[in-house]
Design a protein around this motif. Structure first.
Motif, mmCIF file in Angstrom:
data_model
loop_
_atom_site.group_PDB
_atom_site.id
_atom_site.type_symbol
_atom_site.label_atom_id
_atom_site.label_comp_id
_atom_site.label_asym_id
_atom_site.label_seq_id
_atom_site.Cartn_x
_atom_site.Cartn_y
_atom_site.Cartn_z
ATOM 1 N N LYS A 146 -1.614 26.963 -6.186
ATOM 2 C CA LYS A 146 -2.815 27.461 -6.856
ATOM 3 C C LYS A 146 -3.364 26.460 -7.877
ATOM 4 N N VAL A 147 -2.479 25.881 -8.716
ATOM 5 C CA VAL A 147 -2.963 25.047 -9.833
ATOM 6 C C VAL A 147 -2.635 23.561 -9.659
ATOM 7 N N GLY A 148 -1.858 23.245 -8.601
ATOM 8 C CA GLY A 148 -1.491 21.841 -8.400
ATOM 9 C C GLY A 148 -0.029 21.584 -8.743
ATOM 10 N N ARG A 149 0.517 20.516 -8.164
ATOM 11 C CA ARG A 149 1.946 20.196 -8.389
ATOM 12 C C ARG A 149 2.160 19.521 -9.736
ATOM 13 N N LYS A 150 1.221 18.635 -10.069
ATOM 14 C CA LYS A 150 1.432 17.735 -11.208
ATOM 15 C C LYS A 150 1.566 18.443 -12.561
ATOM 16 N N LEU B 267 1.649 11.074 -15.933
ATOM 17 C CA LEU B 267 0.311 11.398 -16.439
ATOM 18 C C LEU B 267 -0.687 10.290 -16.106
ATOM 19 N N LEU B 268 -0.201 9.038 -16.154
ATOM 20 C CA LEU B 268 -1.118 7.912 -15.922
ATOM 21 C C LEU B 268 -1.405 7.654 -14.447
ATOM 22 N N PHE B 269 -0.363 7.728 -13.595
ATOM 23 C CA PHE B 269 -0.519 7.200 -12.219
ATOM 24 C C PHE B 269 -0.356 8.214 -11.093
ATOM 25 N N LEU B 270 0.270 9.361 -11.358
ATOM 26 C CA LEU B 270 0.585 10.275 -10.258
ATOM 27 C C LEU B 270 -0.670 11.043 -9.835
ATOM 28 N N PRO B 271 -1.014 11.001 -8.531
ATOM 29 C CA PRO B 271 -2.204 11.747 -8.103
ATOM 30 C C PRO B 271 -1.853 13.224 -7.884
ATOM 31 N N GLU B 272 -2.872 14.082 -7.866
ATOM 32 C CA GLU B 272 -2.636 15.480 -7.494
ATOM 33 C C GLU B 272 -2.770 15.559 -5.972
ATOM 34 N N VAL C 269 15.109 10.352 -22.695
ATOM 35 C CA VAL C 269 14.370 9.099 -22.508
ATOM 36 C C VAL C 269 13.795 9.023 -21.087
ATOM 37 N N VAL C 270 14.606 9.388 -20.080
ATOM 38 C CA VAL C 270 14.128 9.306 -18.689
ATOM 39 C C VAL C 270 12.995 10.314 -18.437
ATOM 40 N N ALA C 271 13.152 11.552 -18.944
ATOM 41 C CA ALA C 271 12.093 12.557 -18.745
ATOM 42 C C ALA C 271 10.810 12.123 -19.477
ATOM 43 N N GLY C 272 10.979 11.482 -20.635
ATOM 44 C CA GLY C 272 9.820 10.974 -21.388
ATOM 45 C C GLY C 272 9.093 9.883 -20.615
ATOM 46 N N LEU C 273 9.873 8.994 -19.988
ATOM 47 C CA LEU C 273 9.289 7.914 -19.183
ATOM 48 C C LEU C 273 8.480 8.503 -18.019
ATOM 49 N N THR C 274 9.076 9.491 -17.339
ATOM 50 C CA THR C 274 8.392 10.128 -16.210
ATOM 51 C C THR C 274 7.096 10.794 -16.650
ATOM 52 N N SER D 117 0.836 -1.212 0.000
ATOM 53 C CA SER D 117 0.000 0.000 0.000
ATOM 54 C C SER D 117 0.869 1.261 0.000
ATOM 55 N N ASN D 118 2.024 1.222 0.658
ATOM 56 C CA ASN D 118 2.909 2.395 0.657
ATOM 57 C C ASN D 118 3.985 2.283 -0.421
ATOM 58 N N LEU D 119 4.475 1.059 -0.632
ATOM 59 C CA LEU D 119 5.559 0.853 -1.605
ATOM 60 C C LEU D 119 5.150 1.308 -3.003
ATOM 61 N N LYS D 120 3.878 1.082 -3.350
ATOM 62 C CA LYS D 120 3.456 1.455 -4.722
ATOM 63 C C LYS D 120 3.570 2.975 -4.909
ATOM 64 N N TRP D 121 3.304 3.743 -3.821
ATOM 65 C CA TRP D 121 3.454 5.205 -3.937
ATOM 66 C C TRP D 121 4.921 5.602 -4.041
ATOM 67 N N VAL D 122 5.790 4.832 -3.358
ATOM 68 C CA VAL D 122 7.234 5.094 -3.472
ATOM 69 C C VAL D 122 7.665 4.926 -4.935
ATOM 70 N N LEU D 123 7.180 3.850 -5.579
ATOM 71 C CA LEU D 123 7.550 3.579 -6.980
ATOM 72 C C LEU D 123 6.956 4.614 -7.933
ATOM 73 N N ILE D 124 5.688 4.995 -7.689
ATOM 74 C CA ILE D 124 5.061 6.006 -8.554
ATOM 75 C C ILE D 124 5.784 7.353 -8.390
ATOM 76 N N ALA D 125 6.146 7.677 -7.137
ATOM 77 C CA ALA D 125 6.880 8.932 -6.906
ATOM 78 C C ALA D 125 8.209 8.910 -7.666
ATOM 79 N N LEU D 126 8.888 7.765 -7.614
ATOM 80 C CA LEU D 126 10.200 7.655 -8.263
ATOM 81 C C LEU D 126 10.093 7.785 -9.782
ATOM 82 N N LEU D 127 9.248 6.927 -10.391
ATOM 83 C CA LEU D 127 9.216 6.870 -11.861
ATOM 84 C C LEU D 127 8.334 7.961 -12.459
ATOM 85 N N GLY D 128 7.292 8.382 -11.706
ATOM 86 C CA GLY D 128 6.340 9.334 -12.268
ATOM 87 C C GLY D 128 6.648 10.779 -11.940
#
Length: 548
Positions: free
Chosen positions: A303-307, A535-540, A525-530, A237-248
């Motif tokens: 004001k507009v969000g981090r993402k 866009l797909l998984f990172l929450p606001e 390539v890395v910035a493209g991956l992020t 439950s927490n690890l998945k957010w660690v991975l999304i934070a890292l890659l996303g």
């Protein structure tokens, strides 16, 4: 929520003390990067030049390699014992290691022990930094009102750049004061030794701080985590957010940061052959112009969000890196750009005959194959070339414009004859390159300084977009009891590994292909991956209450 505005400790002191300490840690960390060329001469003089420089970059990277371990060790202590004391320990370690680098004897004095000691100090610095940043960001965020968290933590985000800026000013000042010769000989030690004064000031300021109110409340209620590492990474439950934070988020932020502030500097100095002092000044101006935008984008993210801001920064990096660096070449070394266009260099050789132009052990003199003799000379002189495949067994040829030069065949010449043949070949190439208009270094008078500063400022602006809001976002992604640990790890894997290895990796890519722009594929390539993962998984997260 009135508790944020108790008079016990003003928010200004919290931001100032946290930021100052972090500026100081970055100052220490980046001094090394600024002086990589000089340090490679002092500590790696026993190996050939290209390898020595890549070695120096690797020692630079060693500090990054251990940052995630620092994040684990100090993140855990920070979640168990508290934010404030962990701060003081990481800072003391960093200051000690930096001061010692200023005292280390060189390769000429103690041989191979010199680089070993240097790398040991870099490892201590990396561990300390791994614990520092998460602590500072968490501490400030836990003091901030919910609607101003992006603004407050953006001050911590300026610290890496301000530390780099402070290091640049001290280096430029010392260089000017003692002169280039003395600076290369002993003056480079001064910026390291001066850091002991900064350490004293920062420690004194931080001693005035109290523990973070959120952590205090949690401790009083007995809700602190007993096993932060297990809670942070042992539960999906927490690890998945660690991975999304890292890659996303963090991986892309990291490569944009290191491309904009470090790779650009190495590129000017190594590829475009602009002298070190001029490079430092141009980068310092761009940083001075760009730095306020960390605060601006931090404020905007409230004001507009981090993402949207982080994603836009990654997207712009992907789209503009190639044109920006090509424009940088024309502006910083127009003679080189002209020569490359009018008299391009080609190496005609059989690929199987070539070694990779990077030798970690330093034993390869690159003289046992005709291909190596040709490519090593071009790599060392930062000449961009393209390769044309020749049949197996063919002797390598270098074409400069219309002229063709055949490399010596090591199978035919040995010993002293080989050395003489290589020297003669290199002399011919040098003369041909000079007559084709290739400069041996950038002409300071020909540098279009306003344009170089404008391009560098654009690269720094991209850094402020991805980096300004990221601390607030990481803090908001994770619960208080494991926040320090959870946010530190993805931050330091991203910045330590994806970002810290960028200069070394990109240079190895350039050395392998001969194309000075080829290294840019790494951040793109890395910035493209992020961008895709984000866009797909990172929450606001920007309206979240983090006091729970």
């Amino acid at each position: 929520m009135p508790k944020h505005h108790e008079a016990t400790q003003s928010e200004k002191l919290v931001i100032t003390a946290s930021s100052l300490g972090t500026v100081f840690e970055w100052y220490d960390f980046y001094l090394y990067g600024l002086l990589a060329t000089i340090i490679s001469a002092q500590f790696f003089s026993g190996v050939n030049e290209t390898t020595g420089f890549i070695f120096a970059l690797a020692a630079f990277a060693a500090g990054f390699a251990v940052r995630p371990f620092g994040a684990l060790v100090f993140g855990r202590i920070g979640d168990l014992v508290g934010r404030k004391n962990t701060f003081l320990v990481t800072m003391g370690l960093m200051g000690f290691a930096t001061f010692v680098v200023g005292l280390l004897p060189s390769y000429a004095t103690i041989g191979v022990a010199a680089p070993v000691l240097l790398i040991a100090m870099r490892l201590i610095q990396g561990l300390a930094l791994g614990g520092e940043y998460g602590g500072a960001a968490t501490y400030v965020a836990e003091h901030a009102p919910n609607n101003k968290r992006g603004l407050y933590t953006s001050f911590i985000q300026t610290t890496a750049t301000l530390g780099l800026f402070a290091a640049l000013l001290v280096v430029i000042g010392t260089r000017t004061l003692v002169g280039e010769e003395a600076f290369k000989d002993w003056g480079w030690r001064v910026p390291f030794l001066v850091s002991i004064i900064l350490l004293g000031v920062s420690l004194w300021i931080r001693m005035q701080l109290e523990e973070s109110p959120v952590f205090k409340k949690m401790k009083e209620e007995g809700k602190t985590s007993k096993a932060p590492l297990t809670d942070a990474f042992g539960k999906w439950s927490n690890l998945k957010w660690v991975l999304i934070a890292l890659l996303g988020a963090v991986a892309g932020q990291a490569v944009v940061w290191y491309t904009g502030q470090f790779y650009a500097m190495f590129f000017l100095e190594k590829m475009l052959m602009v002298d070190g002092a001029t490079t430092n000044i141009l980068i310092a101006i761009a940083l001075a112009i760009g730095t306020p935008f960390f605060i601006f984008f931090g404020w905007l993210s409230d004001k507009v969000g981090r993402k949207p801001i982080i994603m836009a920064g990654c997207a712009l990096a992907v789209l503009t890196y190639f044109p920006a660096f090509q424009a940088l070449s024309s502006a910083a070394n127009p003679a080189l750009a002209r020569a490359a266009a009018t008299a391009p260099v080609t190496v005609v050789t059989n690929d199987a005959d070539c070694s990779l132009q990077f030798d970690p052990v330093g034993g390869n003199k690159f003289d046992s194959k005709s291909c190596d003799i040709a490519k090593a000379f071009l790599a060392k002189n930062a000449i961009s070339y393209s390769s044309v495949e020749a049949p197996a067994g063919a002797i390598a040829q270098v074409k400069i414009g219309d002229a063709t030069f055949t490399a010596p065949d090591p199978a035919q010449v040995t010993g002293a004859d080989r050395k003489a043949a290589i020297t003669a070949f290199q002399g011919e190439l040098k003369a041909a390159l000079t007559s084709a208009g290739y400069p041996s270094k950038a002409d300071p008078a020909a540098i279009n300084k306003p344009l170089v500063v404008a391009i560098l400022t654009w690269l720094v602006l991209l850094v402020t977009m991805v980096y300004g809001p990221i601390a607030a976002m990481l803090v908001e992604l994770f619960p208080t009891r494991i926040r320090y640990t959870s946010m530190s790890l993805p931050y330091h894997i991203g910045n330590g590994w994806f970002g810290g290895f960028l200069p070394t990796t990109a240079f190895a890519m350039v050395a392998a292909t001969g194309d000075i722009y080829y290294g840019l594929w790494y951040p793109i390539v890395v910035a493209g991956l992020t961008l895709i993962v984000g866009l797909l998984f990172l929450p606001e997260t920007f309206r979240k209450n983090i006091d729970e």
